[in-house]
Every structure is written in structure tokens, then in C-alpha cells.
Design a protein around this motif. Structure first.
Motif, short mmCIF file in Angstrom:
data_model
loop_
_atom_site.label_atom_id
_atom_site.label_comp_id
_atom_site.label_asym_id
_atom_site.label_seq_id
_atom_site.Cartn_x
_atom_site.Cartn_y
_atom_site.Cartn_z
N ARG A 1 0.84 -1.21 0.00
CA ARG A 1 0.00 0.00 0.00
C ARG A 1 0.87 1.26 0.00
N ARG A 2 1.97 1.19 -0.74
CA ARG A 2 2.83 2.36 -0.88
C ARG A 2 3.20 2.52 -2.35
N ILE A 3 2.97 3.70 -2.89
CA ILE A 3 3.28 3.96 -4.28
C ILE A 3 4.28 5.11 -4.34
N ARG A 4 5.37 4.89 -5.02
CA ARG A 4 6.38 5.94 -5.15
C ARG A 4 5.93 6.97 -6.19
N PHE A 5 6.63 8.09 -6.19
CA PHE A 5 6.19 9.23 -7.00
C PHE A 5 6.11 8.90 -8.49
N PHE A 6 7.17 8.33 -9.08
CA PHE A 6 7.17 8.14 -10.53
C PHE A 6 6.08 7.17 -10.98
N PRO A 7 5.94 5.97 -10.34
CA PRO A 7 4.82 5.10 -10.74
C PRO A 7 3.46 5.78 -10.57
N ALA A 8 3.32 6.58 -9.49
CA ALA A 8 2.05 7.29 -9.27
C ALA A 8 1.79 8.30 -10.37
N LEU A 9 2.85 8.97 -10.81
CA LEU A 9 2.71 9.95 -11.88
C LEU A 9 2.29 9.29 -13.19
N VAL A 10 2.86 8.11 -13.47
CA VAL A 10 2.48 7.36 -14.68
C VAL A 10 1.01 6.94 -14.60
N MET A 11 0.59 6.42 -13.44
CA MET A 11 -0.80 6.01 -13.27
C MET A 11 -1.74 7.20 -13.46
N PHE A 12 -1.36 8.34 -12.90
CA PHE A 12 -2.21 9.53 -13.02
C PHE A 12 -2.29 9.99 -14.48
N ALA A 13 -1.15 9.93 -15.18
CA ALA A 13 -1.13 10.33 -16.58
C ALA A 13 -2.04 9.44 -17.42
N LEU A 14 -2.04 8.14 -17.14
CA LEU A 14 -2.91 7.22 -17.86
C LEU A 14 -4.38 7.51 -17.57
N SER A 15 -4.68 7.88 -16.33
CA SER A 15 -6.06 8.25 -16.00
C SER A 15 -6.46 9.53 -16.73
N MET A 16 -5.53 10.46 -16.88
CA MET A 16 -5.83 11.68 -17.63
C MET A 16 -6.12 11.37 -19.09
N ARG A 17 -5.47 10.34 -19.61
CA ARG A 17 -5.76 9.91 -20.98
C ARG A 17 -7.22 9.49 -21.09
N ARG A 18 -7.71 8.80 -20.06
CA ARG A 18 -9.12 8.40 -20.04
C ARG A 18 -10.02 9.63 -19.94
N VAL A 19 -9.64 10.60 -19.12
CA VAL A 19 -10.44 11.83 -18.96
C VAL A 19 -10.58 12.55 -20.30
N ILE A 20 -9.50 12.65 -21.05
CA ILE A 20 -9.53 13.30 -22.36
C ILE A 20 -10.51 12.59 -23.28
N ARG A 21 -10.47 11.26 -23.29
CA ARG A 21 -11.40 10.49 -24.12
C ARG A 21 -12.84 10.69 -23.66
N PHE A 22 -13.01 10.78 -22.34
CA PHE A 22 -14.36 10.96 -21.81
C PHE A 22 -14.93 12.32 -22.22
N ARG A 23 -14.10 13.35 -22.20
CA ARG A 23 -14.56 14.68 -22.62
C ARG A 23 -14.96 14.69 -24.10
N ARG A 24 -14.19 13.98 -24.92
CA ARG A 24 -14.55 13.87 -26.34
C ARG A 24 -15.90 13.18 -26.50
N MET A 25 -16.13 12.14 -25.71
CA MET A 25 -17.41 11.44 -25.75
C MET A 25 -18.55 12.36 -25.37
N LEU A 26 -18.34 13.18 -24.34
CA LEU A 26 -19.40 14.10 -23.90
C LEU A 26 -19.76 15.11 -24.97
N ARG A 27 -18.77 15.55 -25.74
CA ARG A 27 -19.05 16.50 -26.82
C ARG A 27 -19.98 15.87 -27.86
#
Length: 237
Positions: free
Chosen positions: A76-102
Motif C-alpha cells: 500500500r505504498r506507491i512511489r512518485f514516478f509510478p504514481a505519476l504514470v498512473m495519473f497520466a494514464l487516468s488523464m488519458r481516459r479523462v480526455i477520451r471521456f470529454r470527447r465522448m461528452l461533446r
């Protein structure tokens, strides 16, 4: 102003036939109304498999990724770089979701491959980061930001969720290049998924494709009728 189109989500683990079912449903729906197929996954698994296929360093890098991911889940411990990669991948999903909403606001019917949810954290379209006192303040901040984005996406409730269920043996036969432990976890998580009260149609993805499609089409027809009736009531209100 265009009336927003309905959202039909197809969800399930790898090997459940989402792509096959989605492609067939898309062709069928386009016969009667403008429809867009939107992939709302992060596709982190596909990225990992591409890394594993790289010559010389691929397998070593893949083993390292598995080790880091497993360690983070257990400790239950995530270091900064892996966390940043995970967050970036989630942002990729957010971008796709915004396109869907349009497209949704333009009145286009939406058919999605996967759909973000908050009921089950992890690889089945839930948040990747989890709160832990062992994480740094920066990682905790990223975790809060990611959770807020998932709460926002999940607040758009689909008109219908088609949940494809599959057994491990079938999933492995369809996806032999996928990790067994990953498939096991996803298959176990699928029945737990909920989407803020959205109607859910559970289908046995091991049945013949024509049977699965017939049941899905019937449920989609009902969802389209409900959506049009609600839109009509909204206009006259």
C-alpha cells in the motif's frame, strides 16, 4: 439545441468479447441513428504488452513493471514516478471521456468500450491510486485529484450497461498473451461493478455471439425507447 443521445456502455474483462460485440452493435445501431463508438479505457495493459515485446529489454522491463505494481498493491505504498504514470494514464481516459461528452451533447448515440466507475478501484476501469498513510504528500495529492476526476466521470450515468461475464478458461483461450493473475482479478471484479444506478444487463459471454447480440439488441432497443420518452417529457415540461 440537439437532444443528447443515449449512452450504451459495454464492459467486461479482457477476453469477454467487448470489441467483437461492440463492433457488431455499432454497425446495427448505425442503421437507424448516428452512433459513435468511444473507447474509454486507459489501455495500460496494451502498453505493457508492447513493452514486453521490445527486443532485448522488453521482458526485463515487463518483469520490473509487474514487480513494482505487485509491491505497491501489497505494501500500500506507491512511489512518485509510478504514481505519476498512473495519473497520466487516468488523464488519458479523462480526455477520451470529454470527447465522448461533446458527441453526446450533439445528439449522437454513444456506444462505449469500457466505462469509468468508482465502485471497485483498480484495473476494471476504477481509480488506479489508493489512499495510504505510507504515501508521500505529493502522491496523496495525485490520488485525491484522480478520485475527483473519476467521481466526475461516473456522475454521467449510462442509459444501459451491458456487462459481459466470462470464465477464466475462456478468457485465457481468447487472450493467451495476457497475464493470468490480471485476468483472474478482472473476472472476479466484473460482477461487483456498478454505475450509479444505471440499468445493467448481465450476459454470459461464453454463449454463441448471435445469442449475445440478440439479447444486447433487445435491451438497447428498450433503452432507446426510454431515452426518447424522457427527452420528450423534458421538452414538454
Amino acid at each position: 439545441m440537439a437532444i443528447s443521445g443515449p449512452i450504451i456502455a459495454v464492459v467486461g474483462s479482457d477476453g469477454s468479447g467487448k470489441s467483437t460485440v461492440g463492433t457488431a452493435l455499432l454497425a446495427w445501431m448505425r442503421e437507424t441513428q448516428p452512433t459513435a463508438l468511444c473507447h474509454l479505457g486507459k489501455q495500460s495493459g496494451e502498453l505493457g504488452r508492447k513493452i514486453a515485446r521490445l527486443p532485448f529489454v522488453g521482458k526485463k522491463a515487463d518483469r520490473r513493471i509487474v514487480k513494482v505494481t505487485s509491491s505497491a498493491r501489497q505494501n500500500r505504498r506507491i512511489r512518485f514516478f509510478p504514481a505519476l504514470v498512473m495519473f497520466a494514464l487516468s488523464m488519458r481516459r479523462v480526455i477520451r471521456f470529454r470527447r465522448m461528452l461533446r458527441l453526446h451533447r450533439q445528439g449522437v448515440c454513444i456506444l462505449t468500450d469500457r466505462y469509468p466507475q468508482v465502485a471497485v478501484p483498480g484495473p476494471m476501469d476504477g481509480p488506479s491510486l489508493t489512499f495510504s498513510p505510507r504515501n508521500s504528500a505529493v502522491v496523496q495529492f495525485l490520488t485525491m485529484q484522480e478520485r475527483g476526476l473519476y467521481d466526475w466521470m461516473a456522475s454521467t450515468v449510462p442509459d444501459l450497461v451491458i456487462r459481459l461475464n466470462v470464465d477464466l478458461e475462456t478468457a485465457v483461450s481468447r487472450k493467451p498473451d495476457h497475464r493470468l493473475t490480471s485476468l483472474e482479478r478482472k473476472i472476479a471484479d466484473v460482477p461487483k461493478l456498478s454505475f450509479n444506478g444505471a440499468p445493467i444487463l448481465d450476459l454470459d459471454a461464453t454463449e454463441p455471439l448471435n445469442v449475445v447480440l440478440e439479447k444486447a439488441k433487445s435491451a438497447i432497443t428498450e433503452a432507446l425507447i426510454r431515452h426518447r420518452a424522457q427527452a420528450s417529457d423534458g421538452q414538454t415540461a
